[in-house]
Design a protein around this motif. Structure first.
Motif, PDB file in Angstrom:
ATOM      1  N   ILE A  14      -5.286 -32.787  -7.294  1.00  0.00           N
ATOM      2  CA  ILE A  14      -4.387 -32.155  -6.467  1.00  0.00           C
ATOM      3  C   ILE A  14      -4.998 -32.072  -5.080  1.00  0.00           C
ATOM      4  CG2 ILE A  14      -3.365 -30.407  -8.389  1.00  0.00           C
ATOM      5  CD1 ILE A  14      -4.930 -28.178  -7.226  1.00  0.00           C
ATOM      6  N   SER A  15      -4.027 -31.635  -4.004  1.00  0.00           N
ATOM      7  CA  SER A  15      -4.787 -31.433  -2.679  1.00  0.00           C
ATOM      8  C   SER A  15      -5.642 -30.180  -2.460  1.00  0.00           C
ATOM      9  CB  SER A  15      -3.597 -31.699  -1.832  1.00  0.00           C
ATOM     10  OG  SER A  15      -2.894 -30.675  -1.821  1.00  0.00           O
ATOM     11  N   GLN A  16      -6.637 -30.468  -1.659  1.00  0.00           N
ATOM     12  CA  GLN A  16      -7.185 -28.934  -1.335  1.00  0.00           C
ATOM     13  C   GLN A  16      -6.318 -27.948  -0.919  1.00  0.00           C
ATOM     14  OE1 GLN A  16      -8.032 -27.904   2.064  1.00  0.00           O
ATOM     15  NE2 GLN A  16      -8.841 -26.119   1.045  1.00  0.00           N
ATOM     16  N   PRO A  17      -5.420 -28.310  -0.160  1.00  0.00           N
ATOM     17  CA  PRO A  17      -4.571 -27.321   0.413  1.00  0.00           C
ATOM     18  C   PRO A  17      -3.656 -26.659  -0.446  1.00  0.00           C
ATOM     19  CG  PRO A  17      -4.520 -29.140   2.037  1.00  0.00           C
ATOM     20  CD  PRO A  17      -5.273 -29.674   0.811  1.00  0.00           C
ATOM     21  N   ALA A  18      -3.275 -27.470  -1.695  1.00  0.00           N
ATOM     22  CA  ALA A  18      -2.594 -27.030  -2.887  1.00  0.00           C
ATOM     23  C   ALA A  18      -3.507 -25.810  -3.560  1.00  0.00           C
ATOM     24  CB  ALA A  18      -2.236 -28.127  -3.562  1.00  0.00           C
ATOM     25  N   LEU A  19      -4.971 -26.189  -3.700  1.00  0.00           N
ATOM     26  CA  LEU A  19      -5.649 -25.177  -4.507  1.00  0.00           C
ATOM     27  C   LEU A  19      -5.717 -23.962  -3.622  1.00  0.00           C
ATOM     28  CD1 LEU A  19      -7.381 -24.513  -6.579  1.00  0.00           C
ATOM     29  CD2 LEU A  19      -9.363 -26.028  -5.582  1.00  0.00           C
ATOM     30  N   SER A  20      -5.964 -24.247  -1.993  1.00  0.00           N
ATOM     31  CA  SER A  20      -6.218 -23.016  -1.312  1.00  0.00           C
ATOM     32  C   SER A  20      -4.926 -22.066  -1.303  1.00  0.00           C
ATOM     33  CB  SER A  20      -5.967 -23.544   0.222  1.00  0.00           C
ATOM     34  OG  SER A  20      -6.270 -22.401   1.092  1.00  0.00           O
ATOM     35  N   ARG A  21      -3.587 -22.566  -1.530  1.00  0.00           N
ATOM     36  CA  ARG A  21      -2.453 -21.979  -1.472  1.00  0.00           C
ATOM     37  C   ARG A  21      -2.511 -21.076  -2.873  1.00  0.00           C
ATOM     38  NH1 ARG A  21      -0.034 -26.215   0.522  1.00  0.00           N
ATOM     39  NH2 ARG A  21       0.682 -27.211  -1.430  1.00  0.00           N
ATOM     40  N   ILE A  22      -2.848 -21.723  -4.014  1.00  0.00           N
ATOM     41  CA  ILE A  22      -3.079 -21.115  -5.400  1.00  0.00           C
ATOM     42  C   ILE A  22      -3.853 -19.972  -5.151  1.00  0.00           C
ATOM     43  CG2 ILE A  22      -3.805 -21.260  -7.799  1.00  0.00           C
ATOM     44  CD1 ILE A  22      -2.576 -24.144  -7.675  1.00  0.00           C
ATOM     45  N   GLU A  23      -5.113 -20.200  -4.703  1.00  0.00           N
ATOM     46  CA  GLU A  23      -6.089 -19.072  -4.802  1.00  0.00           C
ATOM     47  C   GLU A  23      -5.628 -17.964  -3.842  1.00  0.00           C
ATOM     48  OE1 GLU A  23     -10.061 -20.710  -3.775  1.00  0.00           O
ATOM     49  OE2 GLU A  23     -10.345 -21.744  -5.386  1.00  0.00           O
ATOM     50  N   GLY A  24      -4.766 -18.281  -2.811  1.00  0.00           N
ATOM     51  CA  GLY A  24      -4.439 -17.196  -1.900  1.00  0.00           C
ATOM     52  C   GLY A  24      -3.166 -16.635  -2.348  1.00  0.00           C
ATOM     53  N   GLY A  25      -2.588 -16.765  -3.603  1.00  0.00           N
ATOM     54  CA  GLY A  25      -1.368 -16.251  -4.154  1.00  0.00           C
ATOM     55  C   GLY A  25      -0.166 -16.796  -3.673  1.00  0.00           C
ATOM     56  N   GLY A  26      -0.110 -17.927  -2.828  1.00  0.00           N
ATOM     57  CA  GLY A  26       0.959 -18.456  -2.461  1.00  0.00           C
ATOM     58  C   GLY A  26       1.458 -19.489  -3.190  1.00  0.00           C
ATOM     59  N   GLY A  27       0.855 -20.129  -4.220  1.00  0.00           N
ATOM     60  CA  GLY A  27       1.556 -21.064  -5.161  1.00  0.00           C
ATOM     61  C   GLY A  27       0.909 -20.614  -6.375  1.00  0.00           C
ATOM     62  N   VAL A  28       2.213 -20.715  -7.311  1.00  0.00           N
ATOM     63  CA  VAL A  28       1.723 -20.245  -8.706  1.00  0.00           C
ATOM     64  C   VAL A  28       1.666 -21.517  -9.749  1.00  0.00           C
ATOM     65  CG1 VAL A  28       2.621 -19.174 -10.679  1.00  0.00           C
ATOM     66  CG2 VAL A  28       3.072 -18.084  -8.400  1.00  0.00           C
ATOM     67  N   PRO A  29       0.355 -21.665 -10.189  1.00  0.00           N
ATOM     68  CA  PRO A  29       0.237 -22.790 -11.278  1.00  0.00           C
ATOM     69  C   PRO A  29       1.022 -23.013 -12.276  1.00  0.00           C
ATOM     70  CG  PRO A  29      -1.753 -21.432 -11.087  1.00  0.00           C
ATOM     71  CD  PRO A  29      -0.669 -20.801 -10.058  1.00  0.00           C
ATOM     72  N   THR A  30       1.214 -24.193 -12.896  1.00  0.00           N
ATOM     73  CA  THR A  30       1.974 -24.191 -14.130  1.00  0.00           C
ATOM     74  C   THR A  30       0.801 -24.308 -15.251  1.00  0.00           C
ATOM     75  OG1 THR A  30       1.768 -26.360 -14.156  1.00  0.00           O
ATOM     76  CG2 THR A  30       3.909 -25.604 -13.488  1.00  0.00           C
ATOM     77  N   LEU A  31       1.297 -24.007 -16.354  1.00  0.00           N
ATOM     78  CA  LEU A  31       0.023 -23.680 -17.541  1.00  0.00           C
ATOM     79  C   LEU A  31      -0.543 -25.492 -17.520  1.00  0.00           C
ATOM     80  CD1 LEU A  31       1.999 -22.203 -20.446  1.00  0.00           C
ATOM     81  CD2 LEU A  31       0.105 -21.129 -18.935  1.00  0.00           C
ATOM     82  N   ALA A  32       0.117 -26.387 -17.135  1.00  0.00           N
ATOM     83  CA  ALA A  32      -0.468 -27.626 -17.192  1.00  0.00           C
ATOM     84  C   ALA A  32      -1.524 -27.704 -16.028  1.00  0.00           C
ATOM     85  CB  ALA A  32       0.447 -28.492 -17.247  1.00  0.00           C
ATOM     86  N   MET A  33      -1.201 -27.183 -14.772  1.00  0.00           N
ATOM     87  CA  MET A  33      -2.058 -27.041 -13.706  1.00  0.00           C
ATOM     88  C   MET A  33      -3.293 -26.291 -13.954  1.00  0.00           C
ATOM     89  SD  MET A  33      -2.894 -28.048 -10.758  1.00  0.00           S
ATOM     90  CE  MET A  33      -1.607 -28.992 -10.038  1.00  0.00           C
ATOM     91  N   LEU A  34      -3.091 -24.974 -14.491  1.00  0.00           N
ATOM     92  CA  LEU A  34      -4.414 -23.997 -15.043  1.00  0.00           C
ATOM     93  C   LEU A  34      -5.118 -24.844 -15.929  1.00  0.00           C
ATOM     94  CD1 LEU A  34      -2.433 -20.642 -15.496  1.00  0.00           C
ATOM     95  CD2 LEU A  34      -4.015 -21.183 -13.855  1.00  0.00           C
ATOM     96  N   ASP A  35      -4.686 -25.753 -16.695  1.00  0.00           N
ATOM     97  CA  ASP A  35      -5.400 -26.310 -17.790  1.00  0.00           C
ATOM     98  C   ASP A  35      -6.219 -27.425 -16.933  1.00  0.00           C
ATOM     99  OD1 ASP A  35      -6.122 -27.361 -20.515  1.00  0.00           O
ATOM    100  OD2 ASP A  35      -5.196 -29.197 -19.924  1.00  0.00           O
ATOM    101  N   ARG A  36      -5.618 -28.088 -16.003  1.00  0.00           N
ATOM    102  CA  ARG A  36      -6.471 -29.343 -15.124  1.00  0.00           C
ATOM    103  C   ARG A  36      -7.348 -28.495 -14.322  1.00  0.00           C
ATOM    104  NH1 ARG A  36      -1.555 -31.960 -12.624  1.00  0.00           N
ATOM    105  NH2 ARG A  36      -2.798 -32.512 -11.062  1.00  0.00           N
TER     106      ARG A  36
END
Length: 99
Positions: free
Chosen positions: A58-80
């Motif tokens: 995934i992109s670093q900005p996507a991970l940043s959004r997830i860590e900041g609470g702005g993006g909610v990962p799917t279960l598949a993404m959490l697994d990755r």
């Protein structure tokens, strides 16, 4: 100025504990907690966002959004993400019995 008096009323009720949180605020709080847990584990492992993002494809900005609470990962993404960090995540869905 009606909005101001409404805000004052809400603020006063919250301080007394008489207001139930709006569901979107509750969800935002859960999103932030999940992001905090992911970030804490990444930092604990000494990994950078860029490194984890690359490994999780995934992109670093996507991970940043997830860590900041702005993006909610799917279960598949959490697994990755877990695999990218060489760790596991245990997630409890629902309320605690003590709540």
């Amino acid at each position: 100025m009606a909005g101001h008096s409404s805000w004052e009323t809400l603020k006063t009720a919250r301080m007394r504990g008489g207001v139930v949180e709006h569901p979107e605020y509750v969800q935002a709080g859960l999103d932030l907690r999940l992001g905090d847990m992911i970030r804490s584990r990444r930092v604990e492992l000494g990994l950078t966002q860029a490194e984890v993002a690359r490994r999780a494809q995934i992109s670093q900005p996507a991970l940043s959004r997830i860590e900041g609470g702005g993006g909610v990962p799917t279960l598949a993404m959490l697994d990755r993400l877990a695999r990218a960090m060489g760790t596991t995540f245990t997630i409890t869905v629902g309320q605690d019995a003590a709540a």
